[in-house]
Design a protein around this motif. Structure first.
Motif: not given
Ligand SMILES: NC(=O)c1ccc[n+]([C@@H]2O[C@H](COP(=O)([O-])OP(=O)(O)OC[C@H]3O[C@@H](n4cnc5c(N)ncnc54)[C@H](OP(=O)(O)O)[C@@H]3O)[C@@H](O)[C@H]2O)c1
Length: 224
Positions: A2, A26, A202, A206, A209-210
């Motif tokens: 985060s 984001r 994108r 990823f 952050l993801d």
């Protein structure tokens, strides 16, 4: 991850500007860094970043100034995206030693200098991620691209070394390796674009952050 704040080098245009916009969308407060202040200001004015700092990734003093300005305005850097890059084309015997060194200085030493500047804070906070924008050229050979390819092979090597050094400190380092992407840099090559800067952004989002921490040391190949 985060992330609250990020530094994106080469954020004035092309892939870097798309990464800055995607991270901003984001909720990340982004500083964009490159040599051309007018391009950086355009990204900020368009809402794609919070702060613009002009400078050269291959100059240690500029990198120090970047991190200081970022921390003062936005707080500690949770994310560093080493995206700044240049290309010099020519057969090895035609490429001047100065041109070869210049590419290595920006694409490889620049990433090292930026990482070196944020790592102590990330380690102390046990929080942070570094994403290096490498290339398909970092795993193959290409005619007339020895400096560029060598820099990107080196950047993937740097990524894997930093990942090992930082693993015990809960900080990750990942490479994203795009193929031909529709930008100014690609237009200086004979290659046709296979994707947009937004496609690459994108994948960077990823990675940044993801993806779970176990992504560390990966080289995410996005070849179109
Ligand atoms: N386009 C592709 O097909 C492709 C494929 C694989 C990987 N990549 C990689 O993706 C990254 C972004 O490239 P791009 O295609 O978006 O190219 P680009 O449109 O030419 O953008 C490059 C960015 O890097 C900045 N930059 C260059 N030298 C710098 C320096 N010394 N210090 C600070 N910033 C510097 C440029 O700004 P200033 O000139 O104003 O400094 C610009 O903002 C590069 O690392 C490139 O190698 C691109």
């Amino acid at each position: 991850m985060s992330a609250r704040t990020a530094i994106v080098t080469g954020g004035g245009r092309g892939i870097g500007a798309a990464i800055a916009r995607a991270l901003t969308a984001r909720g990340v407060a982004v500083t964009v860094f490159a040599r051309t202040a007018a391009e950086l200001e355009r990204v900020v004015a368009g809402g794609g970043a919070a702060l613009a700092v002009a400078g050269d990734v291959s100059r240690e003093a500029d990198v120090g100034r970047l991190v200081e300005a970022h921390e003062r305005a936005l707080g500690p850097a949770d994310l560093l995206v080493n995206n700044a890059g240049v290309l010099a084309r020519g057969l090895a015997e035609e490429l001047s030693p100065a041109a070869f060194r210049a590419v290595l200085e920006v694409n490889l030493t620049g990433a090292f200098l930026c990482a070196r500047a944020v790592i102590p804070g990330m380690k102390a906070r046990r929080r942070g991620r570094i994403v290096n924008v490498a290339s398909i050229s970092g795993t193959i050979g290409t005619e007339a691209a020895s400096a560029y390819n060598a820099s990107k092979w080196g950047l993937i090597g740097l990524t894997k070394c930093l990942a090992e050094e930082l693993r015990p400190h809960a900080v990750q380092c990942v490479a994203v390796s795009p193929g031909s992407t529709d930008t100014d840099l690609l237009r200086a090559t004979p290659f046709a674009p296979a994707m947009t800067p937004e496609d690459v952004a994108r994948v960077v989002v990823f990675a940044a952050l993801d993806a779970p921490a176990a992504i560390t040391a990966a080289n995410l190949e996005v070849y179109g």
